[in-house]
Write an enzyme that holds these catalytic residues in place. Structure first.
Site: not given
Ligand code: ASP
Length: 331
Positions: A86, A188, A206, A216-217, A219, A239-242
Site C-alpha cells: 500500500s 498509508t 501511499t 484518482r488522488v 488525501d 490514513t483511510g478513505h482519502g
Molecule cells: N488515505 C489513502 C488514500 O485515500 C489510503 C489509505 O490510507 O488507506 O489514498
C-alpha cells in the site's frame, strides 16, 4: 529583606522568561516551550509498519537531527519495501495496472512539497521534498512530477511487483471497485515528529486505494488533508478513505482544534465526529468508511482516533518504540 529581594528578582526573571516565550529567527516566528515539560524527541506514525519506520526516524532524532530528515528517512522504509502492498515500491496498482504514488512533506517553517499520481519512482517522499526545496511550487502531478524527478536524478523503475500484478489480474475478473475499511493492517504511512530542538515536521506517502480509477488522488499528498504541521501548535496525519479526509480538510482541522486548546486526543476525536456527522447527513453508511488520525502537539503529547476498530499506530520516544491500538468510534 535580602531573601524577599531575591524572591522578587527570581519571580520577575521567570515572568520575563514566560513573556518571552516566542522569538524571531530569519525564517520567522518560533515558539519556545518550557523545556522540562516537553516530551522530545518523539515520532509517531500510522499502522504496524510504523514501528520499523519509527526506528529509522529515531536514529536521526536521538542524534539531535532535524524532524524533517527523520520523517523522510522513516517513511522511506515502507516505501522501499516490496512486500508492503500500500506504499511505494510493491504498492497495488490502479485499475489500469499502473502503480501511481501520492506523497507530501512539511517542515517547521511551513515549507511544503507534494507529488500526486507519480509513476515509476520508488521514493515519492523524496521527490516531494525536492519539489519543496528546489522549485517555486508546492505540488507536481503525473508526468510533470515524473519528468521533474528524472531531472533530479531519481531512477525510473518498474514498481509493479509480481504479487501485486497477480492480485490486480484477479481483481480484473470482477472489476468491482469497492474500497473497504482495513482490508489488511497497512495503508498509508503518515509520520509526524518533534525533534530535540522542539521543531515539528511530517510526511505522508501511499499508493492510495487499490485498483482506484487512473488519475484518482487521495488525501495523502494534499497538505491540510492528509498532513499538516504548524510549528507553533502541533502536527497531524491521516490514513483511510482519502475522500472523507479531504471533505473535512482533516489534518488542518485537527491542528486548528489543538490551537484552540484541545489535546491531540480530543482533536482527533472531534475530526472523526465531523466525518461521522457528514456521513449521516449525506445518507451514507458509516460501516463502509474507515479514517484514522494521529496527532502530536508541541509538548510531545500525542493522540489518535478512528472510525472503525482496527487502526493502530507506533510511538517512539525516550521510553522506547511501541505499537498502540487506537480507540474508535463504532463500538
Ligand atoms: N488515505 C489513502 C488514500 O485515500 C489510503 C489509505 O490510507 O488507506 O489514498
Amino acid at each position: 529583606m535580602e531573601n524577599r529581594r531575591n524572591f522578587l528578582k527570581t519571580t520577575a526573571t521567570a515572568a520575563i522568561a514566560l513573556a518571552l516565550n516566542s522569538f524571531k529567527t530569519k525564517e520567522g516566528l518560533q515558539i519556545r516551550v518550557e523545556d522540562q515539560k516537553v516530551n522530545k524527541p518523539i515520532v509517531i506514525s500510522t499502522w504496524n509498519f510504523g514501528v520499523q519506520a519509527n526506528g529509522a526516524a529515531w536514529t536521526i532524532l536521538k542524534n539531535q537531527g532535524r524532524a524533517l530528515d527523520a520523517v523522510e528517512a522513516g517513511v522511506k522504509i515502507p516505501e522501499g519495501d516490496a512486500s508492503e502492498r500500500s506504499v511505494g515500491y510493491g504498492g497495488r496498482p490502479d485499475r489500469d495496472g499502473k502503480v501511481t504514488l501520492d506523497s507530501c512533506i512539511m517542515d517547521e517553517f511551513s515549507n511544503i512539497g507534494s507529488v500526486a499520481a507519480l509513476e515509476h519512482i520508488k521514493h515519492p517522499v523524496s521527490v516531494a521534498r525536492a519539489v519543496m526545496e528546489k522549485t517555486p511550487h508546492v505540488m507536481l502531478v503525473g508526468d510533470g512530477a515524473l519528468q521533474f524527478a528524472l531531472s533530479q536524478g531519481f531512477e525510473k523503475e518498474n514498481l509493479l511487483v509480481a504479487d501485486s500484478e497477480k492480485e490486480w489480474k484477479e481483481w480484473l475478473k470482477t472489476s468491482e471497485y469497492l474500497p473497504k475499511a482495513n482490508i489488511e493492517n497497512h495503508d498509508t504511512i503518515g509520520m509526524i515528529a518533534l525533534d530535540a530542538h522542539g521543531n515539528l515536521s511530517g510526511a505522508c506517502t501511499t499508493s492510495g486505494m487499490a485498483f482506484k480509477m487512473h488519475g484518482r488522488v487521495g488525501d495523502s499528498p494534499i497538505i491540510g488533508a492528509g498532513l499538516y504541521v504548524d510549528n507553533e501548535v502541533g502536527a497531524a496525519t491521516a490514513t483511510g478513505h482519502g475522500e472523507e479526509v479531504i471533505r473535512i480538510v482533516g489534518c488542518h482541522l485537527v491542528v486548528e482544534l489543538m490551537r484552540q486548546g484541545k489535546t491531540p486526543q480530543e482533536a482527533c476525536e472531534e475530526a472523526v465526529a465531523r466525518i461521522v456527522k457528514l456521513t449521516h447527513n449525506r445518507n451514507k453508511n458509516l460501516n463502509d468508511i474507515q479514517v484514522g488520525f494521529i496527532a502530536l502537539n508541541k509538548k510531545g503529547a500525542y493522540g489518535a482516533y478512528c472510525i472503525q476498530r482496527g487502526f493502530n499506530f507506533a510511538v517512539n520516544d525516550d521510553s522506547g518504540n511501541k505499537l498502540v491500538n487506537s480507540d474508535y468510534f463504532v463500538k
